[in-house]
Design a protein around this motif. Sequence first.
Motif, PDB file in Angstrom:
ATOM      1  N   ARG A 222       0.805  -1.219   0.000  1.00 43.57           N
ATOM      2  CA  ARG A 222       0.000   0.000   0.000  1.00 43.57           C
ATOM      3  C   ARG A 222       0.840   1.272   0.000  1.00 43.57           C
ATOM      4  N   MET A 223       2.028   1.224   0.645  1.00 48.36           N
ATOM      5  CA  MET A 223       2.750   2.461   0.930  1.00 48.36           C
ATOM      6  C   MET A 223       4.035   2.675   0.128  1.00 48.36           C
ATOM      7  N   ALA A 224       4.768   1.611  -0.189  1.00 47.90           N
ATOM      8  CA  ALA A 224       6.147   1.773  -0.659  1.00 47.90           C
ATOM      9  C   ALA A 224       6.255   1.887  -2.170  1.00 47.90           C
ATOM     10  N   GLN A 225       7.228   2.707  -2.610  1.00 45.10           N
ATOM     11  CA  GLN A 225       7.601   2.749  -4.028  1.00 45.10           C
ATOM     12  C   GLN A 225       8.767   1.792  -4.302  1.00 45.10           C
ATOM     13  N   ARG A 226       9.670   1.677  -3.316  1.00 40.92           N
ATOM     14  CA  ARG A 226      10.789   0.735  -3.446  1.00 40.92           C
ATOM     15  C   ARG A 226      10.939  -0.039  -2.142  1.00 40.92           C
ATOM     16  N   ILE A 227      11.461  -1.262  -2.251  1.00 42.20           N
ATOM     17  CA  ILE A 227      11.568  -2.160  -1.099  1.00 42.20           C
ATOM     18  C   ILE A 227      12.976  -2.723  -1.008  1.00 42.20           C
ATOM     19  N   GLY A 228      13.507  -2.756   0.198  1.00 46.93           N
ATOM     20  CA  GLY A 228      14.767  -3.439   0.477  1.00 46.93           C
ATOM     21  C   GLY A 228      14.509  -4.567   1.452  1.00 46.93           C
ATOM     22  N   VAL A 229      14.952  -5.774   1.128  1.00 49.70           N
ATOM     23  CA  VAL A 229      14.771  -6.937   2.006  1.00 49.70           C
ATOM     24  C   VAL A 229      16.071  -7.159   2.778  1.00 49.70           C
ATOM     25  N   MET A 230      15.959  -7.229   4.100  1.00 51.36           N
ATOM     26  CA  MET A 230      17.135  -7.317   4.957  1.00 51.36           C
ATOM     27  C   MET A 230      17.167  -8.671   5.643  1.00 51.36           C
ATOM     28  N   TYR A 231      18.365  -9.255   5.704  1.00 51.20           N
ATOM     29  CA  TYR A 231      18.524 -10.529   6.404  1.00 51.20           C
ATOM     30  C   TYR A 231      19.873 -10.543   7.105  1.00 51.20           C
ATOM     31  N   ALA A 232      19.859 -10.802   8.412  1.00 47.50           N
ATOM     32  CA  ALA A 232      21.072 -10.955   9.218  1.00 47.50           C
ATOM     33  C   ALA A 232      22.058  -9.818   9.018  1.00 47.50           C
ATOM     34  N   GLY A 233      21.547  -8.581   9.036  1.00 45.84           N
ATOM     35  CA  GLY A 233      22.414  -7.413   8.967  1.00 45.84           C
ATOM     36  C   GLY A 233      22.804  -6.967   7.580  1.00 45.84           C
ATOM     37  N   GLU A 234      22.315  -7.669   6.547  1.00 43.77           N
ATOM     38  CA  GLU A 234      22.657  -7.324   5.163  1.00 43.77           C
ATOM     39  C   GLU A 234      21.387  -7.140   4.328  1.00 43.77           C
ATOM     40  N   LEU A 235      21.455  -6.259   3.334  1.00 41.70           N
ATOM     41  CA  LEU A 235      20.401  -6.208   2.328  1.00 41.70           C
ATOM     42  C   LEU A 235      20.635  -7.343   1.334  1.00 41.70           C
ATOM     43  N   VAL A 236      19.557  -8.071   0.979  1.00 40.86           N
ATOM     44  CA  VAL A 236      19.714  -9.187   0.044  1.00 40.86           C
ATOM     45  C   VAL A 236      18.947  -8.953  -1.259  1.00 40.86           C
ATOM     46  N   GLU A 237      18.007  -7.983  -1.255  1.00 44.62           N
ATOM     47  CA  GLU A 237      17.265  -7.677  -2.475  1.00 44.62           C
ATOM     48  C   GLU A 237      16.724  -6.256  -2.373  1.00 44.62           C
ATOM     49  N   VAL A 238      16.829  -5.515  -3.476  1.00 47.42           N
ATOM     50  CA  VAL A 238      16.251  -4.171  -3.570  1.00 47.42           C
ATOM     51  C   VAL A 238      15.505  -4.104  -4.895  1.00 47.42           C
ATOM     52  N   ALA A 239      14.230  -3.701  -4.830  1.00 49.56           N
ATOM     53  CA  ALA A 239      13.410  -3.698  -6.056  1.00 49.56           C
ATOM     54  C   ALA A 239      12.324  -2.644  -5.961  1.00 49.56           C
ATOM     55  N   SER A 240      11.772  -2.298  -7.129  1.00 53.08           N
ATOM     56  CA  SER A 240      10.589  -1.439  -7.153  1.00 53.08           C
ATOM     57  C   SER A 240       9.398  -2.237  -6.639  1.00 53.08           C
ATOM     58  N   ARG A 241       8.344  -1.529  -6.276  1.00 46.45           N
ATOM     59  CA  ARG A 241       7.126  -2.181  -5.783  1.00 46.45           C
ATOM     60  C   ARG A 241       6.601  -3.194  -6.795  1.00 46.45           C
ATOM     61  N   GLU A 242       6.575  -2.837  -8.077  1.00 46.64           N
ATOM     62  CA  GLU A 242       6.044  -3.728  -9.116  1.00 46.64           C
ATOM     63  C   GLU A 242       6.875  -4.994  -9.228  1.00 46.64           C
ATOM     64  N   ASP A 243       8.211  -4.853  -9.298  1.00 45.52           N
ATOM     65  CA  ASP A 243       9.081  -6.029  -9.431  1.00 45.52           C
ATOM     66  C   ASP A 243       9.026  -6.901  -8.173  1.00 45.52           C
ATOM     67  N   PHE A 244       8.952  -6.253  -7.010  1.00 48.70           N
ATOM     68  CA  PHE A 244       8.971  -6.996  -5.756  1.00 48.70           C
ATOM     69  C   PHE A 244       7.764  -7.925  -5.649  1.00 48.70           C
ATOM     70  N   PHE A 245       6.586  -7.430  -6.035  1.00 50.07           N
ATOM     71  CA  PHE A 245       5.378  -8.242  -5.875  1.00 50.07           C
ATOM     72  C   PHE A 245       5.099  -9.168  -7.058  1.00 50.07           C
ATOM     73  N   THR A 246       5.721  -8.919  -8.205  1.00 52.46           N
ATOM     74  CA  THR A 246       5.487  -9.802  -9.357  1.00 52.46           C
ATOM     75  C   THR A 246       6.615 -10.814  -9.546  1.00 52.46           C
ATOM     76  N   THR A 247       7.874 -10.393  -9.339  1.00 48.53           N
ATOM     77  CA  THR A 247       9.002 -11.316  -9.568  1.00 48.53           C
ATOM     78  C   THR A 247      10.041 -11.211  -8.451  1.00 48.53           C
ATOM     79  N   PRO A 248       9.707 -11.597  -7.230  1.00 52.42           N
ATOM     80  CA  PRO A 248      10.731 -11.615  -6.173  1.00 52.42           C
ATOM     81  C   PRO A 248      11.812 -12.629  -6.532  1.00 52.42           C
ATOM     82  N   ARG A 249      13.083 -12.258  -6.360  1.00 50.83           N
ATOM     83  CA  ARG A 249      14.183 -13.096  -6.857  1.00 50.83           C
ATOM     84  C   ARG A 249      14.912 -13.877  -5.769  1.00 50.83           C
ATOM     85  N   HIS A 250      15.096 -13.283  -4.600  1.00 43.57           N
ATOM     86  CA  HIS A 250      15.903 -13.954  -3.578  1.00 43.57           C
ATOM     87  C   HIS A 250      15.074 -15.058  -2.909  1.00 43.57           C
TER      88      HIS A 250
END
Length: 659
Positions: A222-250
């Motif tokens: 609902r809110m974000a234009q871009r998303i960063g996924v964080m795991y154990a102190g590191e970013l593992v994926e950064v994507a636009s809202r559209e890419d994140f919800f249609t083709t998550p890669r990690h």
Amino acid sequence: MADTPLLTVNDLRLGFLAGERLLYAVDGISFAIARGETFALLGESGCGKSATAQGILRLLPTAGRIAGGSVRFAGSELLALPEAEMRAYRGGRMAMIFQEPATSLNPVLTVGRQIGEVLERHRGLAGAAARQRMLELLRQVGIADPERRLDEYPFQLSGGMKQRVMIAIALAGEPELLIADEPTTALDVTVQAQILDLLAGLQAARGMGMLLITHDLGVVARMAQRIGVMYAGELVEVASREDFFTTPRHPYTQALFAALPEVSRRGTALTTIPGQVPALAAMPAGCRFAGRCAQVMPVCREQSPDWREAAPGHAVRCHWQGSALPGMAPAALVAAESAVAAPLLEVAELKVHFPIRQGILQRVVGHVRAVDGVSLAIAPGRTLALVGESGCGKTTVGKALLQLIAPTAGSVTLAGRQLVGADRRALRAARQQAQMIFQDPFASLNPRLRIGEIIAEGIAALGVAGDPAALVAALLQQVGLPADAAQRFPHEFSGGQRQRIAIARALAVQPQLLVCDEPTSALDVSVQAQILNLLKTLQAELGVAYLFITHNFAVVEYLAHDIAVMYLGRIVEQGRAEEVLGKPRHPYTQALLSAVPVPRLDGAGQRIALAGEAPSPARPPAGCHFHPRCPRASEICRQRYPDSVAVSATHTVACVLAA
């Protein structure tokens, strides 16, 4: 948006001292936020999201240390500023909404004093001008009667109101960047929707940048234009809202999506992520997610992956380059829907009224009608979800069923036995048939006892047959905990593990009914999936019935067979889950469902905005209790409380519009 980012974080590293060793909670993360943009930071508890926010504002606890990197805000390097200059940024140009308002607000200062501090420091306002601005801010965040609220203390406010006061304080300095750390965790969907609307509106009006920290994928959608996924102190994926919800890669991002409960997964076990986020003192070599990853390869355990661009603006840090969503295939069926048997629990016209006393003689001057005529039934092996806003009486119903609170009137029949007015011996026998899982497992577990002792307590008290040690070991195995957990204390476990312990304690006396009060509230989606799978498996194997008290509609869709919607002490709609969710008839149910944030790009339909907050149960309005907030109220609604109308054999609604 401006070409130059408002905030640029580059290779930020920070940690906490443990003896002479620095344990890194954030290990080299980089991202940027433009003016007017919302960047969401997503991940499980313990991944370093809140530590990142604290590092940006230089608000680390005593043991915290910034070990390297750069944080540039509007061209200024924040990590190089003296503390005196940094204070001009904090609360002024940058502000933060903290995760828990109850502990973030000063309990000995009024609401007005706390907002006034920011206005005086950062806007140079005092006296009448400051008070006028405070009233404007409280109205802006949707608090009714702001003149009275300014002079009240935090303990006099509801959870939703405290959160809105926190937002008012954060917005008082008119920040260019707002850091919102789980701003809607554990809030009702209606209050959550109001707060998200408010933040989105202010952002559009002011061009404010926002760092949104959350584990709620619906809020992200609902809110974000871009998303960063964080795991154990590191970013593992950064994507636009559209890419994140249609083709998550990690694989980690994909596993989070697979763990979401929803109606399409009702008959299947939710996908879970095995293990836990590694401890700061035991970070593995190579990829930090390798120990939990469904796509792990030998190289993952040896070498930390580099960033690669999967698509323009979509970067992922992973050796695996496949695209299939692990765990998205249907999991094994848990149990088939069974025919509805005779009720195990029957509740008729249950009332719980608390007296209001005043004066030296403590005379009763009124009553809080917490529960005011509730009737419901639950069959063996079925789940009834009790939903509604905070303060509507859901938890009081659960406690009154088990006679933990004495009902004022009504009847509660469990397996043919009347509990209201029963003597101590009869209640003791009934407590072997019905147990409660409380909302906060840490508060409900004795910190001085070992887990084995906590679970064995009920076995001994109610004389359950069998060897207590063997029963405890079997229960720990049943809820997915190791045998050595019996020798450990509650503080040594994570939130999800403590919830499993609470479930094991409740199951120790072999009950037929479990009252579950928000058992997945504020848990990560991966831990929530484990608990929901456990509850569903136990129901299939043991035939346990659940009264499931919650405000999480995704959980309701996945788990519930039947739903009862509660408002101000009364049931306003009740029926099969598919009836209430698919064709809600009461305006309150329709408003609740319209406010649920959906973790998809297409989102939900038009939201039905409710005016104000629920009235006090000490002073319920005449007529239908919902009419002051109902967008479809008529004169008859103000005159009398509507009768319950059957719209099908299993679906009833207390509303004149359903007649």
